[in-house]
Design a protein around this motif. Structure first.
Motif, mmCIF file in Angstrom:
data_model
loop_
_atom_site.group_PDB
_atom_site.id
_atom_site.type_symbol
_atom_site.label_atom_id
_atom_site.label_comp_id
_atom_site.label_asym_id
_atom_site.label_seq_id
_atom_site.Cartn_x
_atom_site.Cartn_y
_atom_site.Cartn_z
ATOM 1 N N LEU A 143 4.806 -46.283 40.131
ATOM 2 C CA LEU A 143 3.720 -45.351 39.813
ATOM 3 C C LEU A 143 3.630 -44.272 40.900
ATOM 4 C CD1 LEU A 143 1.226 -44.394 38.273
ATOM 5 C CD2 LEU A 143 -0.095 -46.185 39.430
ATOM 6 N N TYR A 144 3.761 -44.707 42.157
ATOM 7 C CA TYR A 144 3.718 -43.751 43.280
ATOM 8 C C TYR A 144 4.822 -42.698 43.124
ATOM 9 C CZ TYR A 144 4.628 -41.860 47.912
ATOM 10 O OH TYR A 144 4.878 -40.999 48.948
ATOM 11 N N PHE A 152 -0.644 -28.065 31.776
ATOM 12 C CA PHE A 152 -1.853 -28.820 31.422
ATOM 13 C C PHE A 152 -1.511 -30.283 31.156
ATOM 14 C CE2 PHE A 152 -6.034 -29.566 29.893
ATOM 15 C CZ PHE A 152 -5.905 -30.439 28.825
ATOM 16 N N ALA A 153 -0.440 -30.500 30.388
ATOM 17 C CA ALA A 153 -0.049 -31.876 30.046
ATOM 18 C C ALA A 153 0.316 -32.668 31.303
ATOM 19 C CB ALA A 153 1.124 -31.836 29.067
ATOM 20 N N ILE A 154 1.134 -32.073 32.163
ATOM 21 C CA ILE A 154 1.533 -32.767 33.391
ATOM 22 C C ILE A 154 0.307 -33.002 34.277
ATOM 23 C CG2 ILE A 154 2.890 -32.583 35.516
ATOM 24 C CD1 ILE A 154 4.992 -30.995 33.953
ATOM 25 N N GLY A 155 -0.540 -31.964 34.402
ATOM 26 C CA GLY A 155 -1.747 -32.089 35.224
ATOM 27 C C GLY A 155 -2.683 -33.180 34.708
ATOM 28 N N LEU A 156 -2.791 -33.290 33.367
ATOM 29 C CA LEU A 156 -3.674 -34.301 32.777
ATOM 30 C C LEU A 156 -3.130 -35.717 33.018
ATOM 31 C CD1 LEU A 156 -6.246 -34.714 31.117
ATOM 32 C CD2 LEU A 156 -4.809 -34.641 29.051
ATOM 33 N N VAL A 157 -1.816 -35.890 32.863
ATOM 34 C CA VAL A 157 -1.204 -37.207 33.119
ATOM 35 C C VAL A 157 -1.438 -37.621 34.575
ATOM 36 C CG1 VAL A 157 0.993 -38.447 33.273
ATOM 37 C CG2 VAL A 157 0.521 -36.987 31.294
ATOM 38 N N ILE A 158 -1.245 -36.670 35.503
ATOM 39 C CA ILE A 158 -1.477 -36.963 36.919
ATOM 40 C C ILE A 158 -2.935 -37.380 37.134
ATOM 41 C CG2 ILE A 158 -1.643 -35.940 39.234
ATOM 42 C CD1 ILE A 158 0.733 -34.134 38.449
ATOM 43 N N LEU A 159 -3.860 -36.585 36.570
ATOM 44 C CA LEU A 159 -5.291 -36.853 36.783
ATOM 45 C C LEU A 159 -5.687 -38.225 36.229
ATOM 46 C CD1 LEU A 159 -7.911 -35.480 37.853
ATOM 47 C CD2 LEU A 159 -8.335 -34.761 35.488
ATOM 48 N N VAL A 160 -5.223 -38.550 35.026
ATOM 49 C CA VAL A 160 -5.571 -39.840 34.407
ATOM 50 C C VAL A 160 -4.992 -41.002 35.214
ATOM 51 C CG1 VAL A 160 -5.145 -41.281 32.374
ATOM 52 C CG2 VAL A 160 -5.864 -38.903 32.089
ATOM 53 N N LEU A 200 -7.392 -37.998 49.287
ATOM 54 C CA LEU A 200 -6.703 -36.703 49.148
ATOM 55 C C LEU A 200 -6.146 -36.549 47.731
ATOM 56 C CD1 LEU A 200 -4.668 -36.260 52.473
ATOM 57 C CD2 LEU A 200 -6.429 -34.718 51.572
ATOM 58 N N MET A 201 -5.531 -37.625 47.219
ATOM 59 C CA MET A 201 -4.952 -37.568 45.867
ATOM 60 C C MET A 201 -6.059 -37.445 44.815
ATOM 61 S SD MET A 201 -2.227 -40.626 46.478
ATOM 62 C CE MET A 201 -1.768 -40.881 44.763
ATOM 63 N N ARG A 202 -7.155 -38.191 45.013
ATOM 64 C CA ARG A 202 -8.262 -38.154 44.045
ATOM 65 C C ARG A 202 -8.876 -36.749 43.980
ATOM 66 N NH1 ARG A 202 -12.817 -41.056 46.595
ATOM 67 N NH2 ARG A 202 -12.971 -39.003 47.582
ATOM 68 N N ASP A 203 -9.284 -36.234 45.160
ATOM 69 C CA ASP A 203 -9.958 -34.931 45.187
ATOM 70 C C ASP A 203 -8.989 -33.799 44.880
ATOM 71 O OD1 ASP A 203 -11.999 -36.013 48.029
ATOM 72 O OD2 ASP A 203 -12.006 -36.562 45.903
ATOM 73 N N GLY A 204 -7.738 -33.923 45.350
ATOM 74 C CA GLY A 204 -6.755 -32.866 45.121
ATOM 75 C C GLY A 204 -6.399 -32.712 43.646
ATOM 76 N N VAL A 214 -4.186 -41.026 38.393
ATOM 77 C CA VAL A 214 -4.869 -41.109 39.689
ATOM 78 C C VAL A 214 -6.247 -41.756 39.524
ATOM 79 C CG1 VAL A 214 -6.030 -39.703 41.447
ATOM 80 C CG2 VAL A 214 -3.648 -39.241 40.871
ATOM 81 N N MET A 215 -7.014 -41.275 38.533
ATOM 82 C CA MET A 215 -8.381 -41.801 38.376
ATOM 83 C C MET A 215 -8.378 -43.248 37.882
ATOM 84 S SD MET A 215 -10.102 -39.478 39.581
ATOM 85 C CE MET A 215 -10.013 -37.731 39.967
ATOM 86 N N ALA A 216 -7.361 -43.636 37.122
ATOM 87 C CA ALA A 216 -7.292 -45.005 36.598
ATOM 88 C C ALA A 216 -6.940 -46.014 37.694
ATOM 89 C CB ALA A 216 -6.244 -45.079 35.479
#
Ligand code: HEM
Length: 117
Positions: A94-95, A71-79, A37-41, A81-83
């Motif tokens: 981290l959680y 954008f900055a917050i969204g990018l930090v979340i995405l990186v 859910l976190m990855r796809d969301g 999560v994917m890492a």
């Protein structure tokens, strides 16, 4: 173009709702991890957000400062999560950081004046 904006906003909201749901479902769990859910969301929210910016640019002059923060917050979340998507568990810090950043981006979206006139 307005219909496209609304469809993208709909997908955007589904995306971060999945991210938030994937976080909240493990609030009481001893072991935290990055679930599907976190990855796809986070991926869906980020991509739909980028497309939304494109649509808003064509509709007028959106608030670039607000978009920059999101954008900055969204990018930090995405990186983050994917890492950590392949790890069996993630540290509690981290959680909590991912949860705080997600709630922060919702607050920015809602309380900062509308992104487009
Ligand atoms: C986890 C990350 C994110 C969350 C929780 C989030 C949350 C939200 C929320 C709650 C709204 C609706 C606000 C409203 O209609 O008043 C929204 C709209 C919007 N978001 Fe995000 N967002 C995230 C990431 C992003 C990213 C990365 C971008 C792109 C740079 C972005 C760009 C936008 C734009 C442009 C809108 C306004 C759409 C419109 O009113 O037409 N968001 N976001």
């Amino acid at each position: 173009m307005e219909t496209l904006r609304l469809v993208l906003l709909f997908v955007h909201i589904l995306g971060f709702a999945a991210l938030l749901g994937g976080l909240l479902v493990q609030l009481r769990a001893e072991t935290k991890s990055v679930n599907a859910l976190m990855r796809d969301g986070s991926g869906t929210a980020f991509l739909a957000g980028l497309f939304l910016v494109g649509v808003l640019e064509s509709l007028g002059s959106p608030d670039h400062a607000k978009i920059g923060v999101k954008f900055a917050i969204g990018l930090v979340i995405l990186v983050l999560v994917m890492a950590n998507v392949r790890k069996p568990s993630i540290p509690k810090g981290l959680y909590l950081g991912l949860l705080a950043l997600t709630v922060a981006n919702i607050a920015v979206a809602v309380f900062w004046s509308p992104v487009h006139a």
